[in-house]
Structure formats: C-alpha cells, structure tokens
Design a protein around this motif. Sequence first.
Motif, mmCIF file in Angstrom:
data_model
loop_
_atom_site.group_PDB
_atom_site.id
_atom_site.type_symbol
_atom_site.label_atom_id
_atom_site.label_comp_id
_atom_site.label_asym_id
_atom_site.label_seq_id
_atom_site.Cartn_x
_atom_site.Cartn_y
_atom_site.Cartn_z
ATOM 1 N N THR A 1 -7.931 -1.773 -4.991
ATOM 2 C CA THR A 1 -9.109 -1.295 -5.165
ATOM 3 C C THR A 1 -9.268 -0.289 -5.997
ATOM 4 O O THR A 1 -9.230 0.724 -5.851
ATOM 5 C CB THR A 1 -9.601 -0.644 -3.742
ATOM 6 O OG1 THR A 1 -8.523 0.305 -3.338
ATOM 7 C CG2 THR A 1 -9.585 -1.791 -2.671
ATOM 8 N N PRO A 2 -9.221 -0.754 -7.280
ATOM 9 C CA PRO A 2 -9.196 0.412 -8.392
ATOM 10 C C PRO A 2 -10.333 1.055 -8.680
ATOM 11 O O PRO A 2 -10.460 2.223 -9.516
ATOM 12 C CB PRO A 2 -8.982 -0.668 -9.690
ATOM 13 C CG PRO A 2 -9.543 -2.117 -9.497
ATOM 14 C CD PRO A 2 -9.383 -2.045 -7.866
ATOM 15 N N GLU A 3 -11.524 0.732 -8.006
ATOM 16 C CA GLU A 3 -12.658 1.470 -8.677
ATOM 17 C C GLU A 3 -13.175 2.557 -7.579
ATOM 18 O O GLU A 3 -14.400 2.592 -7.092
ATOM 19 C CB GLU A 3 -13.925 0.255 -8.945
ATOM 20 C CG GLU A 3 -13.722 -0.392 -10.125
ATOM 21 C CD GLU A 3 -13.417 0.271 -11.377
ATOM 22 O OE1 GLU A 3 -14.204 1.049 -11.546
ATOM 23 O OE2 GLU A 3 -12.765 -0.552 -12.153
ATOM 24 N N LYS A 4 -12.492 3.571 -7.302
ATOM 25 C CA LYS A 4 -12.683 4.501 -6.228
ATOM 26 C C LYS A 4 -12.901 5.686 -7.012
ATOM 27 O O LYS A 4 -12.011 6.065 -8.004
ATOM 28 C CB LYS A 4 -11.749 4.536 -5.152
ATOM 29 C CG LYS A 4 -11.955 3.494 -4.134
ATOM 30 C CD LYS A 4 -11.068 3.692 -3.021
ATOM 31 C CE LYS A 4 -11.247 2.782 -1.787
ATOM 32 N NZ LYS A 4 -10.542 3.271 -0.486
ATOM 33 N N HIS B 1 -5.186 10.693 -9.464
ATOM 34 C CA HIS B 1 -5.296 9.987 -8.368
ATOM 35 C C HIS B 1 -5.959 8.475 -8.723
ATOM 36 O O HIS B 1 -5.505 7.373 -8.485
ATOM 37 C CB HIS B 1 -6.175 10.828 -7.307
ATOM 38 C CG HIS B 1 -5.643 11.813 -6.825
ATOM 39 N ND1 HIS B 1 -4.465 11.969 -6.347
ATOM 40 C CD2 HIS B 1 -6.450 12.913 -6.965
ATOM 41 C CE1 HIS B 1 -4.368 13.198 -5.931
ATOM 42 N NE2 HIS B 1 -5.485 13.864 -6.222
ATOM 43 N N GLU B 2 -6.961 8.665 -9.778
ATOM 44 C CA GLU B 2 -7.762 7.495 -10.222
ATOM 45 C C GLU B 2 -6.587 6.532 -11.036
ATOM 46 O O GLU B 2 -6.989 5.361 -10.790
ATOM 47 C CB GLU B 2 -8.811 7.976 -11.119
ATOM 48 C CG GLU B 2 -9.988 8.410 -10.582
ATOM 49 C CD GLU B 2 -11.047 9.157 -11.302
ATOM 50 O OE1 GLU B 2 -12.067 8.389 -11.485
ATOM 51 O OE2 GLU B 2 -10.773 10.030 -11.871
ATOM 52 N N VAL B 3 -5.926 7.180 -11.907
ATOM 53 C CA VAL B 3 -5.041 6.322 -12.757
ATOM 54 C C VAL B 3 -3.787 5.636 -12.031
ATOM 55 O O VAL B 3 -3.967 4.474 -11.881
ATOM 56 C CB VAL B 3 -4.297 7.066 -13.701
ATOM 57 C CG1 VAL B 3 -3.240 6.232 -14.438
ATOM 58 C CG2 VAL B 3 -5.218 7.845 -14.779
ATOM 59 N N PRO C 1 -12.492 10.074 -7.208
ATOM 60 C CA PRO C 1 -11.413 11.093 -6.901
ATOM 61 C C PRO C 1 -11.902 11.453 -5.544
ATOM 62 O O PRO C 1 -11.030 11.581 -4.602
ATOM 63 C CB PRO C 1 -11.583 11.995 -7.805
ATOM 64 C CG PRO C 1 -11.955 11.234 -9.020
ATOM 65 C CD PRO C 1 -12.888 10.435 -8.757
ATOM 66 N N TYR C 2 -13.276 11.742 -5.555
ATOM 67 C CA TYR C 2 -13.749 12.188 -3.872
ATOM 68 C C TYR C 2 -13.369 11.421 -2.820
ATOM 69 O O TYR C 2 -12.692 11.634 -1.663
ATOM 70 C CB TYR C 2 -14.976 12.459 -3.951
ATOM 71 C CG TYR C 2 -15.836 12.883 -2.782
ATOM 72 C CD1 TYR C 2 -15.767 14.385 -2.357
ATOM 73 C CD2 TYR C 2 -16.366 11.826 -1.942
ATOM 74 C CE1 TYR C 2 -16.338 14.624 -1.110
ATOM 75 C CE2 TYR C 2 -16.870 12.457 -0.763
ATOM 76 C CZ TYR C 2 -16.971 13.692 -0.245
ATOM 77 O OH TYR C 2 -17.535 13.933 1.125
ATOM 78 N N ASP C 3 -13.497 9.894 -3.087
ATOM 79 C CA ASP C 3 -13.396 9.057 -2.113
ATOM 80 C C ASP C 3 -11.839 8.834 -1.662
ATOM 81 O O ASP C 3 -11.294 8.644 -0.684
ATOM 82 C CB ASP C 3 -14.133 7.749 -2.372
ATOM 83 C CG ASP C 3 -15.531 7.623 -2.734
ATOM 84 O OD1 ASP C 3 -16.004 8.259 -2.012
ATOM 85 O OD2 ASP C 3 -16.079 7.049 -3.587
ATOM 86 N N LEU C 4 -10.991 8.969 -2.710
ATOM 87 C CA LEU C 4 -9.692 8.596 -2.581
ATOM 88 C C LEU C 4 -8.986 9.764 -1.777
ATOM 89 O O LEU C 4 -8.078 9.432 -0.684
ATOM 90 C CB LEU C 4 -8.756 8.664 -4.122
ATOM 91 C CG LEU C 4 -9.299 7.312 -4.899
ATOM 92 C CD1 LEU C 4 -8.771 7.899 -6.334
ATOM 93 C CD2 LEU C 4 -8.621 6.029 -4.342
ATOM 94 N N VAL C 5 -9.370 11.127 -1.886
ATOM 95 C CA VAL C 5 -8.980 12.172 -1.234
ATOM 96 C C VAL C 5 -9.386 12.346 -0.077
ATOM 97 O O VAL C 5 -8.742 12.400 1.042
ATOM 98 C CB VAL C 5 -9.386 13.542 -1.989
ATOM 99 C CG1 VAL C 5 -9.069 14.848 -1.184
ATOM 100 C CG2 VAL C 5 -8.568 13.779 -3.295
#
Length: 272
Positions: free
Chosen positions: A176-179, A167-169, A181-185
């Motif tokens: 918005t690259p600086e999120k 998810h991060e990659v 994993p918790y925030d993305l999910v």
Amino acid sequence: EPAATEGLNIDAVARDLSAHRGSSLVVAGYGQPAIVHALAHAMNAALGNVGRTVAYTDPVETSPVDQLASMREVVSAMNEGQVDALLILGGNPVFTTPADLQFGDMLAKVPLLVHLSQHDDETSERCHWQVPEAHFLESWSDVRGYDGTVSIVQPLIAPLYGGRTIHEVVNALSATPEKAPYDLVRAHWLKQVAPGAAEPTPAFESAWRRWLHDGVVPDTAFKPKTPALKASAINEQSASARGAEPRGFDLAFKLDPSILDGRFANNGWLQE
C-alpha cells in the motif's frame, strides 16, 4: 595511576560517597571504555543508588547494535557484490563514515543507489536517485524520550517542496504505497491500542485527540529493571585492563557544540 589522580583526593571522594549512600551518583563519561562503565555500575550498586538516583530500563533504540561494526558489514557486503540496491534514509554517510572504510568508493559497486536527503551533499552526488526529504517541522512522526515516553510529532507548517518522510519512502516498498505520513502514524498507533481493528474506534479517536492535545502518550514510559551485577565478569575485565600494554596516544575527534560535525556550518545563528 599517579598522573591520572594528581590533585584528586580519592579517599575524600570515597568518604563523601559512602556518607551519601542512596543519594549519590557515579557517572562514566560517554567515551569511556566498557570496563569503566562496568565499574561505575558496580559502584552505584555498592552505594545503594540503584532504584534511587539511577534506574535501568530497556534501551530507547529499537535494535541496539555496534554501529561501527554494522557499517563495516554493509561496506564488506558492497565490496563483495552482495548488495543489489541500497536505500540511504537521511544522513550523509560518505561524509560521516570513517575514511578507512572507503564507503564512498564502495558505493560504485552497487547497481542502484537511492538517497533520501534534505541537501545535495557528498552522498547524493554518488547516488542514482535523490529523493527530497521532508523537514521534521513539516511532517508527522513519533518519537520516544529517554525514559521511553512516546510523543506524536505534529507538523508546524505544510510541506514546502514536496519532500517525503522516511515513513513514506519505506512504505512505498509495501503493498500500500500511497499513504500519507499522518495516515501511517495513525494506523500504527491504532494497532497498538486496538489490535485487529480495521477502522478507528471511538475509544481510539478520543485517545488520539488527547495525545495530540497533551503532547505525550500516557503510560508509555519503560518500566524500571533491576539487572543482576556480575562481579566476576567485572573482575575479569579489570584484570585484563591492568595487564594490557600501553598503546601510546589516542586521537579523539569531538563534535562541535555549534555546528556538530560541520553539517550546520551554513547556519550562521548557531555560530553566534
């Protein structure tokens, strides 16, 4: 054929299946050709098993494709110089891709190669950059069960070596690259529950906490479908299969139940 049915009383099997209409099940092996699976579906339909012992739903895979054909397309594109950058998310395709595709050799024709991996393996050796991948026990994510039910993957430990999730990659290529994993999910599921909401609503906050507590997201299983049986297509395939010339022997490589394709050879517990 006689050799294939030796010692097996087909009539007895047919009688047993007919005597258990709606409570029987015909299953085709995973490695069987398409016509065998089609015939298994036809027999289940004829026995009235559909909707009882067998159900059809949408596939769990987001975009089902012929994996080998898809890999051939990628290799062909690399060979023709059409790939400027290749991002490999996990896995070790140099090791696992069929040798005749020459995947490892084709990588040399790509100007930029990035590999997200937990190990320094054969693929990492051929890439310009290796990004350490976070283990699934130390990362946030989400998954679907075979019936489509969603579960939120919660980490059991904090990241040990600064690894990154898929998810991060992927998100690093966005605006918005600086999120985390918790925030993305969490942001993804906020869109599912409250489309258009910029911030979590009280209803979503309550639902989110319930999902983490219960382990599953309710009402996410796929709805059963009743596909139409195309008997004419099955008959055509059967006729084609019967008229095919014998091909001799097929060599089938099977995954080891302990170490899979060899990737778990360094885990002694799996070999006890």
